[in-house]
Motif scaffolding. Structure first.
Motif, PDB file in Angstrom:
ATOM      1  N   THR A 177      41.909  51.935  44.536  1.00 11.76           N
ATOM      2  CA  THR A 177      41.314  52.800  43.951  1.00 11.76           C
ATOM      3  C   THR A 177      40.313  51.605  42.811  1.00 11.76           C
ATOM      4  N   SER A 178      39.479  51.672  41.938  1.00 17.37           N
ATOM      5  CA  SER A 178      38.562  51.263  41.122  1.00 17.37           C
ATOM      6  C   SER A 178      39.464  52.196  39.775  1.00 17.37           C
ATOM      7  N   ASP A 179      40.052  53.222  39.941  1.00 15.54           N
ATOM      8  CA  ASP A 179      40.591  54.115  39.335  1.00 15.54           C
ATOM      9  C   ASP A 179      42.000  53.926  39.438  1.00 15.54           C
ATOM     10  N   ASN A 180      42.669  52.889  39.662  1.00 11.83           N
ATOM     11  CA  ASN A 180      43.801  53.522  39.981  1.00 11.83           C
ATOM     12  C   ASN A 180      44.669  51.559  39.911  1.00 11.83           C
ATOM     13  N   GLY A 181      43.704  50.936  40.152  1.00 14.39           N
ATOM     14  CA  GLY A 181      43.809  49.305  39.528  1.00 14.39           C
ATOM     15  C   GLY A 181      43.678  48.339  40.516  1.00 14.39           C
ATOM     16  N   ALA A 182      43.317  48.983  41.273  1.00 10.24           N
ATOM     17  CA  ALA A 182      42.658  48.259  42.649  1.00 10.24           C
ATOM     18  C   ALA A 182      42.002  47.114  42.059  1.00 10.24           C
ATOM     19  N   THR A 183      42.833  45.956  42.619  1.00  9.09           N
ATOM     20  CA  THR A 183      42.231  43.950  42.057  1.00  9.09           C
ATOM     21  C   THR A 183      40.889  43.755  41.949  1.00  9.09           C
ATOM     22  N   ARG A 184      40.534  43.682  40.283  1.00 10.28           N
ATOM     23  CA  ARG A 184      39.414  42.792  40.372  1.00 10.28           C
ATOM     24  C   ARG A 184      38.979  41.933  40.853  1.00 10.28           C
ATOM     25  N   ILE A 185      37.842  41.101  41.834  1.00 12.26           N
ATOM     26  CA  ILE A 185      37.371  39.698  41.802  1.00 12.26           C
ATOM     27  C   ILE A 185      35.577  39.561  41.337  1.00 12.26           C
ATOM     28  N   TRP A 186      35.594  38.676  40.857  1.00 14.68           N
ATOM     29  CA  TRP A 186      34.768  37.564  40.083  1.00 14.68           C
ATOM     30  C   TRP A 186      33.699  36.928  41.172  1.00 14.68           C
ATOM     31  N   PRO A 187      33.365  37.379  42.190  1.00 17.64           N
ATOM     32  CA  PRO A 187      32.627  37.270  43.079  1.00 17.64           C
ATOM     33  C   PRO A 187      31.628  35.725  43.026  1.00 17.64           C
ATOM     34  N   GLY A 188      32.189  34.577  43.901  1.00 12.28           N
ATOM     35  CA  GLY A 188      31.630  33.210  42.576  1.00 12.28           C
ATOM     36  C   GLY A 188      31.858  32.601  42.186  1.00 12.28           C
ATOM     37  N   SER A 189      33.320  32.552  41.416  1.00  5.77           N
ATOM     38  CA  SER A 189      34.075  32.438  40.843  1.00  5.77           C
ATOM     39  C   SER A 189      34.534  31.274  41.194  1.00  5.77           C
ATOM     40  N   HIS A 190      34.875  30.928  42.200  1.00  7.90           N
ATOM     41  CA  HIS A 190      35.981  29.651  42.717  1.00  7.90           C
ATOM     42  C   HIS A 190      35.589  28.834  43.044  1.00  7.90           C
ATOM     43  N   GLY A 191      35.831  27.490  43.852  1.00  8.61           N
ATOM     44  CA  GLY A 191      35.765  26.682  43.706  1.00  8.61           C
ATOM     45  C   GLY A 191      34.784  25.661  42.497  1.00  8.61           C
ATOM     46  N   THR A 192      33.848  24.899  42.145  1.00  9.92           N
ATOM     47  CA  THR A 192      32.998  24.081  41.701  1.00  9.92           C
ATOM     48  C   THR A 192      33.403  25.097  40.654  1.00  9.92           C
ATOM     49  N   GLU A 241      33.140  26.360  34.964  1.00 12.20           N
ATOM     50  CA  GLU A 241      31.635  27.074  34.035  1.00 12.20           C
ATOM     51  C   GLU A 241      33.079  27.937  33.192  1.00 12.20           C
ATOM     52  N   PRO A 242      33.032  28.262  32.060  1.00  9.33           N
ATOM     53  CA  PRO A 242      33.003  28.034  30.983  1.00  9.33           C
ATOM     54  C   PRO A 242      33.090  30.129  31.002  1.00  9.33           C
ATOM     55  N   GLU A 243      32.174  30.580  31.518  1.00  7.37           N
ATOM     56  CA  GLU A 243      32.252  31.893  31.868  1.00  7.37           C
ATOM     57  C   GLU A 243      31.813  32.242  33.404  1.00  7.37           C
ATOM     58  N   PRO A 244      32.542  33.290  33.946  1.00  7.81           N
ATOM     59  CA  PRO A 244      31.819  33.278  35.434  1.00  7.81           C
ATOM     60  C   PRO A 244      30.247  33.953  35.650  1.00  7.81           C
ATOM     61  N   ARG A 245      29.667  33.691  36.804  1.00 14.99           N
ATOM     62  CA  ARG A 245      28.308  34.430  36.381  1.00 14.99           C
ATOM     63  C   ARG A 245      27.903  35.587  37.163  1.00 14.99           C
ATOM     64  N   HIS A 246      29.011  36.374  37.209  1.00 12.41           N
ATOM     65  CA  HIS A 246      28.974  37.467  38.027  1.00 12.41           C
ATOM     66  C   HIS A 246      29.980  38.655  37.275  1.00 12.41           C
ATOM     67  N   ALA A 247      29.716  39.588  37.619  1.00 10.87           N
ATOM     68  CA  ALA A 247      30.766  40.782  36.774  1.00 10.87           C
ATOM     69  C   ALA A 247      31.959  41.415  37.658  1.00 10.87           C
ATOM     70  N   PRO A 248      32.559  41.512  37.601  1.00 10.97           N
ATOM     71  CA  PRO A 248      33.462  41.490  39.190  1.00 10.97           C
ATOM     72  C   PRO A 248      33.376  42.939  39.393  1.00 10.97           C
ATOM     73  N   ILE A 249      34.692  43.378  40.439  1.00  7.33           N
ATOM     74  CA  ILE A 249      34.309  44.350  41.190  1.00  7.33           C
ATOM     75  C   ILE A 249      35.344  44.981  41.806  1.00  7.33           C
ATOM     76  N   PRO A 250      35.904  45.741  42.051  1.00  7.52           N
ATOM     77  CA  PRO A 250      37.663  46.701  42.288  1.00  7.52           C
ATOM     78  C   PRO A 250      37.208  45.925  43.927  1.00  7.52           C
ATOM     79  N   ALA A 251      38.241  45.706  44.063  1.00  7.38           N
ATOM     80  CA  ALA A 251      38.732  45.419  45.971  1.00  7.38           C
ATOM     81  C   ALA A 251      39.632  46.382  46.519  1.00  7.38           C
ATOM     82  N   ALA A 252      38.160  48.190  46.306  1.00  7.40           N
ATOM     83  CA  ALA A 252      38.998  49.064  47.081  1.00  7.40           C
ATOM     84  C   ALA A 252      39.047  49.302  48.644  1.00  7.40           C
ATOM     85  N   MET A 253      40.106  49.806  49.055  1.00  9.01           N
ATOM     86  CA  MET A 253      40.970  49.376  50.533  1.00  9.01           C
ATOM     87  C   MET A 253      42.612  50.599  50.706  1.00  9.01           C
TER      88      MET A 253
END
Length: 254
Positions: free
Chosen positions: A145-160, A164-176
């Protein structure tokens, strides 16, 4: 050279999604009973494992590897057909066969701060933006969950975008929930979230890399020949007991 088979539609769809956004989540990939059995087997190892040291590994986090020796249920996540198929489809352009890069169980305890955002491909210091070196799969043992430490992913931060010096988007928690799986590229920016709950967030990370790279976990020490001989041939090969063209990993010409 190994003959490659065209991926099944679901595998192809997930591989395309992974390459498009840097991650994807597969819901209900395994029965929760299988994950619960794996969690029970690993409980004693979590109890005996000391907390980590340093900012990155975390003084409120426990980690250990060699999961194939710790639970017979580990093979279910390591050899999951869909996860393996996606990893092979994504990494196929740069290798003849993939290999098991690491298996790691992680327990993030209450009060843990957020992990430093990072890209796992950086361990090799290879050129970024041209090739993918790694596909990771995180299997929750407990709910994420977002409260217990779910992995944060920065969408679109991969590949080329990794250049880039900064990610384009804010992170999202991978709630599962247990039974689901998070797949992400080695070039995707990510990190464990802060655990602001009163529960321990447990999960396992299974990594697959190009077959010619040096692995994060030394598989030959984790699973020496006497142990690997007890594995099914396909699993022994995935661990690294095979030769990658033209002659990488051979032993006395074999």
């Amino acid at each position: 050279m190994t003959t490659r088979v065209c991926p099944e539609p679901e595998t192809a769809r997930l591989a395309a999604e992974l390459l498009e956004q840097g991650y994807c989540i597969v819901r209900d990939a395994l029965p929760q009973t299988v994950i619960a059995a794996l969690d029970r087997d690993l409980a004693q190892h979590f109890a005996r494992t000391p907390f980590g040291e340093g900012v990155f590994y975390g003084a409120t986090t426990k980690r250990f590897g060699r999961l194939l020796l710790r639970s017979k249920h580990a093979a279910a996540v390591i050899r999951h057909p869909l996860a393996l198929g996606v990893a092979e489809a994504v990494l196929a352009p740069w290798c003849d066969c993939i290999q098991l890069n690491t298996t790691q169980a992680i327990g993030i305890h209450p009060g843990a701060p957020p992990q430093l955002p990072h890209r796992d491909q950086d361990m090799w210091r290879a050129p970024a933006g041209k090739a993918e070196y790694l596909v990771n799969v995180i299997w929750p043992l407990t709910r994420f969950t977002s409260d217990n430490g779910a992995t944060r992913i920065w969408p679109g931060s991969h590949g080329t975008a990794a250049l880039e010096p900064e990610p384009r988007h804010a992170p999202i928690p991978a709630a599962m929930e247990p039974g689901s799986a998070l797949l992400f590229l080695g070039s995707t920016l990510h990190g464990a979230g802060a655990n602001a709950s009163d529960e321990v967030r447990r999960g396992v990370v299974i990594g697959y890399s190009l077959g010619w790279l040096k692995t994060y976990e030394n598989q030959y020490l984790a699973y020496p020949p006497a142990v690997a001989q007890t594995f099914p041939p396909e699993l022994a090969a995935l661990v690294g007991y095979r030769q990658h063209r033209p002659n990488l990993g051979k032993y006395e010409g074999q």
